[in-house]
Design a protein around this motif. Sequence first.
Motif, PDB file in Angstrom:
ATOM      1  N   LEU A 172       0.789  -1.040   0.071  1.00 24.88           N
ATOM      2  CA  LEU A 172      -0.067   0.025   0.034  1.00 24.88           C
ATOM      3  C   LEU A 172       0.746   1.384   0.360  1.00 24.88           C
ATOM      4  O   LEU A 172       0.518   2.337  -0.676  1.00 24.88           O
ATOM      5  CB  LEU A 172      -0.900  -0.162   1.254  1.00 24.88           C
ATOM      6  N   ILE A 173       1.984   1.228   0.729  1.00 22.75           N
ATOM      7  CA  ILE A 173       2.609   2.507   0.774  1.00 22.75           C
ATOM      8  C   ILE A 173       4.073   2.702  -0.301  1.00 22.75           C
ATOM      9  O   ILE A 173       4.631   3.598  -0.232  1.00 22.75           O
ATOM     10  CB  ILE A 173       3.132   2.779   2.265  1.00 22.75           C
ATOM     11  N   GLY A 174       4.228   1.523  -0.876  1.00 22.83           N
ATOM     12  CA  GLY A 174       5.141   1.505  -1.850  1.00 22.83           C
ATOM     13  C   GLY A 174       6.672   1.090  -1.160  1.00 22.83           C
ATOM     14  O   GLY A 174       6.674   0.497   0.058  1.00 22.83           O
ATOM     15  N   ARG A 202      -8.763   1.597  -0.049  1.00 24.93           N
ATOM     16  CA  ARG A 202      -9.846   2.561  -0.491  1.00 24.93           C
ATOM     17  C   ARG A 202      -9.380   3.980  -0.810  1.00 24.93           C
ATOM     18  O   ARG A 202      -9.489   4.483  -1.963  1.00 24.93           O
ATOM     19  CB  ARG A 202     -10.663   2.807   0.839  1.00 24.93           C
ATOM     20  N   LEU A 203      -8.273   4.354  -0.082  1.00 24.83           N
ATOM     21  CA  LEU A 203      -7.506   5.582  -0.618  1.00 24.83           C
ATOM     22  C   LEU A 203      -6.638   5.299  -1.724  1.00 24.83           C
ATOM     23  O   LEU A 203      -6.834   6.171  -2.471  1.00 24.83           O
ATOM     24  CB  LEU A 203      -6.676   5.891   0.793  1.00 24.83           C
ATOM     25  N   ARG A 204      -6.209   4.014  -1.939  1.00 20.19           N
ATOM     26  CA  ARG A 204      -5.348   3.936  -3.227  1.00 20.19           C
ATOM     27  C   ARG A 204      -6.515   3.851  -4.215  1.00 20.19           C
ATOM     28  O   ARG A 204      -6.248   4.394  -5.616  1.00 20.19           O
ATOM     29  CB  ARG A 204      -4.484   2.686  -3.142  1.00 20.19           C
ATOM     30  N   GLU A 205      -7.521   3.347  -4.246  1.00 20.73           N
ATOM     31  CA  GLU A 205      -8.375   3.162  -5.448  1.00 20.73           C
ATOM     32  C   GLU A 205      -9.322   4.169  -5.648  1.00 20.73           C
ATOM     33  O   GLU A 205      -9.672   4.321  -7.019  1.00 20.73           O
ATOM     34  CB  GLU A 205      -9.413   1.872  -4.996  1.00 20.73           C
ATOM     35  N   THR A 206      -9.194   5.339  -4.971  1.00 18.88           N
ATOM     36  CA  THR A 206     -10.112   6.514  -5.116  1.00 18.88           C
ATOM     37  C   THR A 206      -8.975   7.757  -5.501  1.00 18.88           C
ATOM     38  O   THR A 206      -9.478   8.798  -5.610  1.00 18.88           O
ATOM     39  CB  THR A 206     -10.879   6.937  -4.039  1.00 18.88           C
ATOM     40  N   GLN A 207      -7.907   7.368  -6.156  1.00 17.49           N
ATOM     41  CA  GLN A 207      -6.808   8.249  -6.588  1.00 17.49           C
ATOM     42  C   GLN A 207      -7.146   8.014  -8.139  1.00 17.49           C
ATOM     43  O   GLN A 207      -7.432   7.209  -8.598  1.00 17.49           O
ATOM     44  CB  GLN A 207      -5.734   7.841  -6.080  1.00 17.49           C
ATOM     45  N   GLY A 208      -6.656   9.011  -8.872  1.00 17.45           N
ATOM     46  CA  GLY A 208      -6.419   9.077 -10.135  1.00 17.45           C
ATOM     47  C   GLY A 208      -7.900   8.783 -10.970  1.00 17.45           C
ATOM     48  O   GLY A 208      -8.874   9.667 -10.505  1.00 17.45           O
ATOM     49  N   ASP A 209      -7.998   7.736 -11.790  1.00 18.18           N
ATOM     50  CA  ASP A 209      -9.401   7.937 -12.399  1.00 18.18           C
ATOM     51  C   ASP A 209     -10.350   7.180 -11.421  1.00 18.18           C
ATOM     52  O   ASP A 209     -11.633   7.542 -11.816  1.00 18.18           O
ATOM     53  CB  ASP A 209      -8.998   6.552 -13.582  1.00 18.18           C
ATOM     54  N   GLY A 210     -10.054   6.880 -10.354  1.00 21.78           N
ATOM     55  CA  GLY A 210     -11.102   6.403  -9.384  1.00 21.78           C
ATOM     56  C   GLY A 210     -11.509   7.644  -8.370  1.00 21.78           C
ATOM     57  O   GLY A 210     -12.555   7.296  -7.650  1.00 21.78           O
ATOM     58  N   PHE A 211     -10.996   8.517  -8.477  1.00 19.83           N
ATOM     59  CA  PHE A 211     -11.380   9.896  -7.986  1.00 19.83           C
ATOM     60  C   PHE A 211     -12.667  10.408  -8.181  1.00 19.83           C
ATOM     61  O   PHE A 211     -13.169  10.486  -9.382  1.00 19.83           O
ATOM     62  CB  PHE A 211     -10.232  10.889  -7.910  1.00 19.83           C
ATOM     63  N   ASN A 232      -1.538   7.867   8.358  1.00 20.31           N
ATOM     64  CA  ASN A 232      -0.504   8.776   7.782  1.00 20.31           C
ATOM     65  C   ASN A 232       0.252   8.151   6.580  1.00 20.31           C
ATOM     66  O   ASN A 232       0.328   8.911   5.531  1.00 20.31           O
ATOM     67  CB  ASN A 232       0.163   9.412   8.984  1.00 20.31           C
ATOM     68  N   LEU A 233       0.584   6.824   7.017  1.00 20.80           N
ATOM     69  CA  LEU A 233       1.352   6.322   5.932  1.00 20.80           C
ATOM     70  C   LEU A 233       0.525   6.135   4.579  1.00 20.80           C
ATOM     71  O   LEU A 233       0.825   6.291   3.367  1.00 20.80           O
ATOM     72  CB  LEU A 233       1.667   5.024   6.424  1.00 20.80           C
ATOM     73  N   PHE A 234      -0.688   5.406   4.803  1.00 19.69           N
ATOM     74  CA  PHE A 234      -1.536   5.112   3.627  1.00 19.69           C
ATOM     75  C   PHE A 234      -1.912   6.466   2.945  1.00 19.69           C
ATOM     76  O   PHE A 234      -2.370   6.245   1.748  1.00 19.69           O
ATOM     77  CB  PHE A 234      -2.897   4.326   4.173  1.00 19.69           C
ATOM     78  N   SER A 235      -2.178   7.650   3.596  1.00 12.53           N
ATOM     79  CA  SER A 235      -2.737   8.625   2.909  1.00 12.53           C
ATOM     80  C   SER A 235      -1.711   9.706   2.642  1.00 12.53           C
ATOM     81  O   SER A 235      -2.155  10.853   2.110  1.00 12.53           O
ATOM     82  CB  SER A 235      -3.695   9.482   3.958  1.00 12.53           C
ATOM     83  N   GLN A 236      -0.380   9.217   2.344  1.00 12.27           N
ATOM     84  CA  GLN A 236       0.972  10.168   1.907  1.00 12.27           C
ATOM     85  C   GLN A 236       0.695  11.411   2.903  1.00 12.27           C
ATOM     86  O   GLN A 236       0.776  12.491   2.264  1.00 12.27           O
ATOM     87  CB  GLN A 236       0.643  10.379   0.524  1.00 12.27           C
ATOM     88  N   TYR A 237       0.487  11.340   3.888  1.00 12.80           N
ATOM     89  CA  TYR A 237       0.701  12.649   4.984  1.00 12.80           C
ATOM     90  C   TYR A 237       1.900  13.415   4.707  1.00 12.80           C
ATOM     91  O   TYR A 237       3.107  13.105   4.974  1.00 12.80           O
ATOM     92  CB  TYR A 237       0.721  11.955   6.536  1.00 12.80           C
ATOM     93  N   THR A 238       1.465  14.817   4.570  1.00  9.11           N
ATOM     94  CA  THR A 238       2.675  15.572   4.175  1.00  9.11           C
ATOM     95  C   THR A 238       2.401  16.975   4.880  1.00  9.11           C
ATOM     96  O   THR A 238       1.464  17.760   4.432  1.00  9.11           O
ATOM     97  CB  THR A 238       2.755  16.050   2.497  1.00  9.11           C
TER      98      THR A 238
END
Length: 509
Positions: free
Chosen positions: A181-183, A224-233, A355-361
């Motif tokens: 999930l986090i790369g 869910r966070l990964r699936e709703t990025q890009g075309d899934g947003f 924070n890891l899953f959501s790319q917390y910055t």
Amino acid sequence: MRTPISVSDRYSFIARVPDEPGALHRVAELLGAYAVNINRIQYDHRIDRHTVFFEVTGPADGYARVLAELEALGYLQTRLPMLRLLTLYVWLPHRPGGLFGFLQEVTDAGANIVAIDFDDHGIHPERVELTLNLSESTAIEALLDRLKARYRLEVVEYDPTTRRLDDTIYYVRLAEQIRELIGDADDRFLLCLLQDINHVVQELQHRGRDPAKTFETCLAAGRRLRETQGDGFFADIQRIQVSEQVRLWCFQLPAGGNTYLLDAGDDLVVVDTGFGSYHDECVRMFQAVGITDLSRLSLVVVSHADADHSGGAGLYDAPSLMHPATAEIGRDLSRAYGSRAEESILEAVYTTLINLFSQYTPASRVHTFSTEPRGERHGFAVIDRLRVGDLSFEVLEGHGGHMHGQCYLFDPEHGLLFPADALINFESLSSERRSYASIAVYLVTSVNVDSERANAERDALLELVAETDERLAASGRRCLVAGGHGAVSVLAEGRLVACGEVAPFRPAR
């Protein structure tokens, strides 16, 4: 007299012991021999039959010797094996010793048998179905080459995800799912994270809760966070002219909190950012609705430190304004900071995983509100003021119910309230957003760090909205409630009701 061990001499390590009598005893014997005391130990054969978590105190040289001897025994886990499953059909000679010769090849390749299925009175009496677990892809290739030279075989499935493994290697499998999930994440980081996760497992078991269900729910949130990025947003958008100069934009993101824009023509202010993982999609969405010049952005206001409200602040080219406690939580990385649950490992690990899953910055350019009270509004201290165009906001300091440092923006003249997560129109949430919002309750006891205070704050804010409605009634206006989640709403018969049109948004393909 024994010299007390200082707090600075506290260490943790993960042992990977063989599943045999006396293995754990050997570890305990080493610790005792070098004057290292066990502060926490957790092992559960039902979850993972090899992994034991230790937190210990002792002299630095003694701890180093323990690690050296454990490593010599092969008991110290310093890396995470990259596990892979290989399922084969193998046609073996049906005679004594036929299986033995085949298994010798498997053993020589360093593979473990996960499952084996053969019945000479079954549907396929001519073949054996075998699932193997190997740690290296090169080992798989070498094993297949050796087996093909001696046996007829067919590769049924190659699974590098280990999803089909049972729970006897739970922690290794969990680490692989987190890595997916986090790369890229090095083994040292993941082993430290597993140490914290195990502490949560122990605490959940003491509370009679199922750790596997808890972490599967958390992983589902990451997916869910990964699936709703890009075309899934996707998003739901409201556009409301709140004053002569300022237009309010509300963007309900696929998961987590809203992000708002206050567009005052020459000036643009973001109120809460949503998850950092949605930042690129948000920028493209702003452009799609006509907000193309982000050089106008002067400020990012952060209501509180949860990742779904603050996690993209560092990605905007503008300073961020927040309560000093919110800035502190961003450094401390526990949403329970400053609360009665501050020492809870559940809160700390929940924060880390999300924070890891959501790319917390977090924000890199931080400005903080003054905390010196300048007045009072319905029991909340007015600690600062903020102007955006012709809007004049009072900054109200929350009481720490949802989170320490949460603040609210309120413009009494125009009737606009940003109550963050203290006041939400839950009925306006889609089923997908409502489902995602339930993740926190699986890992922590409540989404609020102090539920009693949170309820009192909500009641006080509802009274503030009702009083504002009465005051604005003569002008035909209502107090707008721009909550941390859900639609911008008004108060009607004690309930929050969505205000105006809510338009769905999907990115252009």
